[in-house]
Design an enzyme around this catalytic site. Structure first.
Site, PDB file in Angstrom:
ATOM      1  N   GLU A  13       0.816  -1.219   0.000  1.00 57.50           N
ATOM      2  CA  GLU A  13       0.000   0.000   0.000  1.00 57.50           C
ATOM      3  C   GLU A  13       0.850   1.271   0.000  1.00 57.50           C
ATOM      4  OE1 GLU A  13      -2.275   1.103   3.322  1.00 57.50           O
ATOM      5  OE2 GLU A  13      -3.819   2.036   2.101  1.00 57.50           O
ATOM      6  N   ILE A  67       2.684 -10.119   1.927  1.00 55.58           N
ATOM      7  CA  ILE A  67       2.329 -11.445   2.453  1.00 55.58           C
ATOM      8  C   ILE A  67       1.056 -11.352   3.290  1.00 55.58           C
ATOM      9  CG2 ILE A  67       4.682 -12.369   2.482  1.00 55.58           C
ATOM     10  CD1 ILE A  67       4.473 -12.119   5.611  1.00 55.58           C
ATOM     11  N   ASP A  68       0.731 -10.139   3.780  1.00 54.02           N
ATOM     12  CA  ASP A  68      -0.436 -10.000   4.655  1.00 54.02           C
ATOM     13  C   ASP A  68      -1.762 -10.195   3.911  1.00 54.02           C
ATOM     14  OD1 ASP A  68       1.435  -9.385   6.536  1.00 54.02           O
ATOM     15  OD2 ASP A  68       0.716  -7.367   6.967  1.00 54.02           O
ATOM     16  N   ARG A  84       1.169 -29.032  27.016  1.00 52.56           N
ATOM     17  CA  ARG A  84       1.240 -27.584  27.165  1.00 52.56           C
ATOM     18  C   ARG A  84       0.249 -26.884  26.250  1.00 52.56           C
ATOM     19  NH1 ARG A  84       7.795 -27.465  26.688  1.00 52.56           N
ATOM     20  NH2 ARG A  84       8.258 -27.504  28.910  1.00 52.56           N
ATOM     21  N   MET A 101       2.500 -13.109  11.323  1.00 57.29           N
ATOM     22  CA  MET A 101       2.419 -11.722  10.872  1.00 57.29           C
ATOM     23  C   MET A 101       0.988 -11.352  10.521  1.00 57.29           C
ATOM     24  SD  MET A 101       5.860 -10.820   8.749  1.00 57.29           S
ATOM     25  CE  MET A 101       7.346 -10.350   9.647  1.00 57.29           C
ATOM     26  N   GLU A 127       0.035 -10.669  14.838  1.00 59.07           N
ATOM     27  CA  GLU A 127       0.799  -9.656  15.582  1.00 59.07           C
ATOM     28  C   GLU A 127      -0.025  -8.397  15.892  1.00 59.07           C
ATOM     29  OE1 GLU A 127       4.056  -8.433  13.015  1.00 59.07           O
ATOM     30  OE2 GLU A 127       2.661  -7.825  11.452  1.00 59.07           O
ATOM     31  N   ARG A 156       3.594 -21.845  26.319  1.00 61.14           N
ATOM     32  CA  ARG A 156       4.781 -21.330  25.635  1.00 61.14           C
ATOM     33  C   ARG A 156       4.343 -20.541  24.397  1.00 61.14           C
ATOM     34  NH1 ARG A 156       7.067 -23.153  29.559  1.00 61.14           N
ATOM     35  NH2 ARG A 156       8.844 -24.582  29.587  1.00 61.14           N
TER      36      ARG A 156
END
Ligand code: F6P
Length: 341
Positions: free
Chosen positions: A103, A126-127, A162, A169, A221, A265
């Site tokens: 963009e 990549i987004d 766990r 991303m 993220e 984790r």
């Protein structure tokens, strides 16, 4: 005709396939010549070019990164602007530019086109957040890499009983999280478009745990909980003044552990998602976009970018890609949410 190519912004698997597609078609069909600008707009502003003969694009469609280098340079700063750029283009005999970028790159390309510079665009991120194109190349590769990594987190999580949090991303949109999370069978997918409470996340984790599963949370993220004011950032600003994101997974993990008692984790996949060889899908898409960009140049479609519409490559104005992001629609999130917990 001599055409200058630049790759700008964050790199993306498939950039080299675009360059190869454009150069091979331009030389074979139109007898054009090509130069590349080093490091995106920095090379354009400084007139830093290299010749791109046919031999230079040999076998590069499977190479990650970009043979031209990239940067997040703003062409209107650092001594740039239309006059300086035009001066360098005239000196080098460059008639038109193909700008491959996201963009920010396309917004700059629009301003420069409005100032009289001949530019066509190729969308890249990549987004997968650019509007006016169904998919951007690089996204499919990022999803493959993320899915493989999350599958690996699952087996170690299961061995240790766990909860595993995988951060992928996705600054403004959650496409990578949605697709990799669905592909890997995540028990919660957290995306920027959907604010969710810690209580809700904890409930999904507990539900999975109570069924004997090792809970798997995929978080983009740019995700924020309902009590956060902005996306988690602890690494300052980038050159466009945007916060460098990353770390929301590490922030959520101790909270999940404290509230559930399940050892938790977090893993940040980070730039691994942008590296390495592109998938076959991305190579084909990128090659087709590069070839279509040559058609745009030959037809003088300045101020437009090539884009994927279904299975067709079409031409749309820069403005169609700007100002509005392609977010994950509510129905796609609701569809995935049925599988959470
Ligand atoms: O724009 C693509 C992207 O990968 C975002 O998802 C991420 O926030 C950003 O680039 C990271 O940029 P940089 O390479 O500057 O750290």
């Amino acid at each position: 005709m001599k055409i200058g190519i630049l790759t700008s912004g964050g790199d993306c698997p498939g950039l080299n396939a675009v360059i190869r597609g454009a150069v091979l078609k331009g030389i074979a069909v139109h007898g054009q010549e090509f130069v590349g600008y080093r490091d995106g707009w920095r090379g354009v502003v400084e007139g830093d070019i290299i010749d791109i003969p046919r031999t230079m694009v040999r076998g590069i469609s499977k190479q990650g990164g970009t043979i031209l280098g990239t940067s997040r340079t703003n062409p209107f700063e650092n001594g740039g602007g239309p006059e300086v750029i035009k001066g360098h283009m005239d000196r080098h005999g460059v008639d038109a530019l193909i700008a491959i970028g996201g963009e920010g790159t396309l917004a700059a390309a629009k301003r420069l086109t409005d100032a009289g510079i001949k530019i066509v665009g190729v969308p890249k991120t990549i987004d997968n957040d650019l509007d006016a194109t169904d998919y951007t190349f690089g996204f499919d590769t990022a999803v493959e890499i993320a899915t493989e990594a999350i599958d690996r987190l699952r087996t170690t999580g299961e061995s240790h009983h766990r909860c595993m949090v995988a951060e992928v991303m996705g600054r403004h949109v959650g496409w990578i999280a949605l697709h990799s999370g669905m592909a890997s069978g995540a028990h919660a997918i957290l995306i920027p478009e959907q604010r969710v409470s810690i209580d809700q996340i904890v409930e999904w984790v507990k539900l999975a745990h109570d069924r004997g599963r090792a809970p798997l949370v995929v978080v983009a993220e740019g995700f924020t909980t309902d009590t956060m004011d902005e996306a988690h950032s602890e690494r300052g600003l980038d050159t466009f003044g945007r916060p460098r994101l990353g770390g929301i997974g590490e922030r959520l993990a101790p909270e999940i552990e404290a509230r559930t008692g399940i050892e938790t984790r977090a893993t940040v996949l980070g730039h691994i998602q942008r590296g390495g060889v592109p998938t076959a899908f991305d190579r084909v898409l990128a090659t087709r976009l590069g070839m279509a960009a040559i058609d745009s140049v030959v037809e003088g479609r300045w101020g437009t970018m090539v884009s994927l519409n279904g299975t067709d490559i079409v031409h749309v104005g820069f403005e169609a890609a700007l100002g509005r992001l392609k977010t994950v629609p509510q129905d796609r999130y609701d569809e995935a949410r049925v599988l959470f917990g």
